[in-house]
Design a protein around this motif. Structure first.
Motif, PDB file in Angstrom:
ATOM      1  N   PRO A   1      56.639  45.931  37.477  1.00 16.92           N
ATOM      2  CA  PRO A   1      56.532  45.020  38.623  1.00 16.92           C
ATOM      3  C   PRO A   1      55.403  45.352  39.589  1.00 16.92           C
ATOM      4  CG  PRO A   1      58.830  45.508  38.183  1.00 16.92           C
ATOM      5  CD  PRO A   1      58.029  46.396  37.274  1.00 16.92           C
ATOM      6  N   ALA A   2      55.134  46.633  39.830  1.00 19.31           N
ATOM      7  CA  ALA A   2      54.060  46.995  40.757  1.00 19.31           C
ATOM      8  C   ALA A   2      52.704  46.537  40.228  1.00 19.31           C
ATOM      9  CB  ALA A   2      54.055  48.503  40.991  1.00 19.31           C
ATOM     10  N   THR A   3      52.496  46.667  38.923  1.00 17.61           N
ATOM     11  CA  THR A   3      51.235  46.218  38.316  1.00 17.61           C
ATOM     12  C   THR A   3      51.138  44.699  38.344  1.00 17.61           C
ATOM     13  OG1 THR A   3      51.178  48.163  36.870  1.00 17.61           O
ATOM     14  CG2 THR A   3      49.822  46.272  36.227  1.00 17.61           C
ATOM     15  N   VAL A   4      52.261  44.027  38.107  1.00 20.60           N
ATOM     16  CA  VAL A   4      52.287  42.567  38.192  1.00 20.60           C
ATOM     17  C   VAL A   4      51.869  42.110  39.594  1.00 20.60           C
ATOM     18  CG1 VAL A   4      53.781  40.533  38.163  1.00 20.60           C
ATOM     19  CG2 VAL A   4      54.011  42.266  36.377  1.00 20.60           C
ATOM     20  N   ALA A   5      52.378  42.794  40.625  1.00 19.48           N
ATOM     21  CA  ALA A   5      52.005  42.456  42.000  1.00 19.48           C
ATOM     22  C   ALA A   5      50.517  42.691  42.239  1.00 19.48           C
ATOM     23  CB  ALA A   5      52.845  43.279  42.976  1.00 19.48           C
ATOM     24  N   ARG A   6      50.004  43.777  41.690  1.00 20.40           N
ATOM     25  CA  ARG A   6      48.571  44.088  41.863  1.00 20.40           C
ATOM     26  C   ARG A   6      47.710  43.020  41.194  1.00 20.40           C
ATOM     27  NH1 ARG A   6      45.241  47.261  38.745  1.00 20.40           N
ATOM     28  NH2 ARG A   6      47.016  48.114  37.588  1.00 20.40           N
ATOM     29  N   PHE A   7      48.102  42.573  40.010  1.00 21.31           N
ATOM     30  CA  PHE A   7      47.352  41.528  39.304  1.00 21.31           C
ATOM     31  C   PHE A   7      47.392  40.214  40.075  1.00 21.31           C
ATOM     32  CE2 PHE A   7      47.760  43.447  34.761  1.00 21.31           C
ATOM     33  CZ  PHE A   7      46.815  44.395  35.110  1.00 21.31           C
ATOM     34  N   LEU A   8      48.514  39.927  40.729  1.00 20.89           N
ATOM     35  CA  LEU A   8      48.619  38.695  41.511  1.00 20.89           C
ATOM     36  C   LEU A   8      47.652  38.743  42.689  1.00 20.89           C
ATOM     37  CD1 LEU A   8      50.163  36.014  41.716  1.00 20.89           C
ATOM     38  CD2 LEU A   8      51.817  37.185  43.194  1.00 20.89           C
TER      39      LEU A   8
END
Length: 353
Positions: free
Chosen positions: A132-139
């Motif tokens: 989830p943290a990486t998903v947030a960073r990509f967003l």
């Protein structure tokens, strides 16, 4: 005034991100010599060196860092402009990029992606799976248009807007059918922690806190010191399930995630605890235009999630009714000891903001 090709800015951005010509070229989908020529051409245009070679690879110079910060802003604005043009063309064509957490990708991803592709064949759908943290960073980096992952990671950020909150999905401690704890009652979660935990993704605080509070001191652990926590870090749910099915380890899963293993008698649910539930949000970057494709995908996700909730209710009824009948046949009127104690409350219905 210096005129700079946007293509060269993307070359520099990729080299700064990957630190290597070979990896950057691979990410861009071009040959390494083409990337090298592009960086040289950009430095000639600018009149200053943008990268220095070091032991760890190629790193931006002091000026290069400043230059790349402005380049990132320019490329983001260009990306937004290209996206607005695509939106004006409607839902018949275009591209949509969605980032998902591991559990979302396992439970909802295949269902909603297949449905979206069937209903909107002209739109290219690109899905990625990360923590989830990486998903947030990509967003934030505009690499993806939508994020679907653990709610506690995605909510509360000023630059994110929650499009939809999905009804929490009940989670279970699951183990192999022959696990030493299978059939034991009463059972405390502290006893489960005496065994290795196969973790799929970093746990959010709402799950981690009760786990840490349940850990027993080493002096009370049977057989010496307890296993490390987590004992095994797994890249996917499939990976964790294979471990659990073949060792005295445990993991967290919904019934649907282990449906085939339940039917084959390989895995059984041990405990149902309210805080193990999964909570997902669908999030976009605030102030970005919501495209028709985004709306359509959110609708596909919500329909898929409704199907999953119905399947979970059906599996719970079938699994535990069957377990009770088996137990009654063996032990008279006693309920099945493999049935986990339910402590979760009924969650609210899906809410679209």
């Amino acid at each position: 005034m210096v005129s700079i090709d946007l293509r060269l800015l993307r070359h520099a951005q990729a080299l700064a991100e990957h630190g290597s010509f070979s990896r950057a070229a691979e990410a861009l989908g071009i040959a390494q010599p083409s990337l090298s020529r592009g960086i040289k051409e950009l430095e000639v245009h600018v009149g200053l060196t943008l990268f220095n070679r070091s032991r760890s690879g190629h790193e931006p110079t002091d000026f290069g860092r400043v230059f790349l910060q402005h380049a990132a802003d320019v490329l983001a604005k260009v990306g937004d402009l290209e996206r607005e043009v695509a939106l004006a063309k409607g839902l018949g064509t275009g591209e949509l990029s969605v980032g998902m957490g591991p559990y979302v990708a396992e439970v909802l991803g295949p269902i909603c992606a297949a449905r979206f592709a069937a209903e909107h064949p002209g739109v290219r759908l690109r899905t990625t799976m990360n923590d989830p943290a990486t998903v947030a960073r990509f967003l934030r980096a505009r690499t993806i248009d939508l994020a679907i992952a653990e709610a506690s990671v995605l909510e509360g950020a000023d630059d994110f807007e929650v499009i939809a909150e999905l009804t929490p999905l009940a989670g279970y401690v699951v183990v192999r059918a022959g696990h030493p704890l299978a059939g034991r009652t009463p059972l405390k979660f502290s006893e489960v922690l005496d065994y290795p935990f196969a973790q799929v993704v970093m746990l959010p605080p709402r799950v981690l806190k009760p786990i840490l509070a349940s850990r027993r001191p080493p002096s009370l652990h049977e057989g010496g010191s307890p296993p490390p926590f987590p004992a095994i870090e797994c890249p996917t749910i499939q990976f964790a399930k294979r471990i659990v099915a073949n060792a005295n380890a445990f993991t967290f899963a919904s019934l649907g995630m282990v449906r085939s293993e339940l039917e084959r008698g390989q895995i059984v649910p041990l405990l149902e605890l309210q805080w193990i539930r999964v909570e997902w949000n669908i999030v976009r970057l605030r102030k970005r235009t919501v495209s028709p494709a985004m709306d359509a995908f959110v609708d596909a996700v919500q329909r898929a999630h409704a199907e999953v909730l119905r399947e979970e209710a059906s599996l719970r009824e079938r699994w535990f009714a069957s377990a009770d009948r088996t137990s009654q046949a063996r032990h008279g009127t006693q309920p099945s000891q493999t049935r986990p104690r339910k402590v979760a409350h009924a969650p609210p219905a899906d809410k679209r903001r």
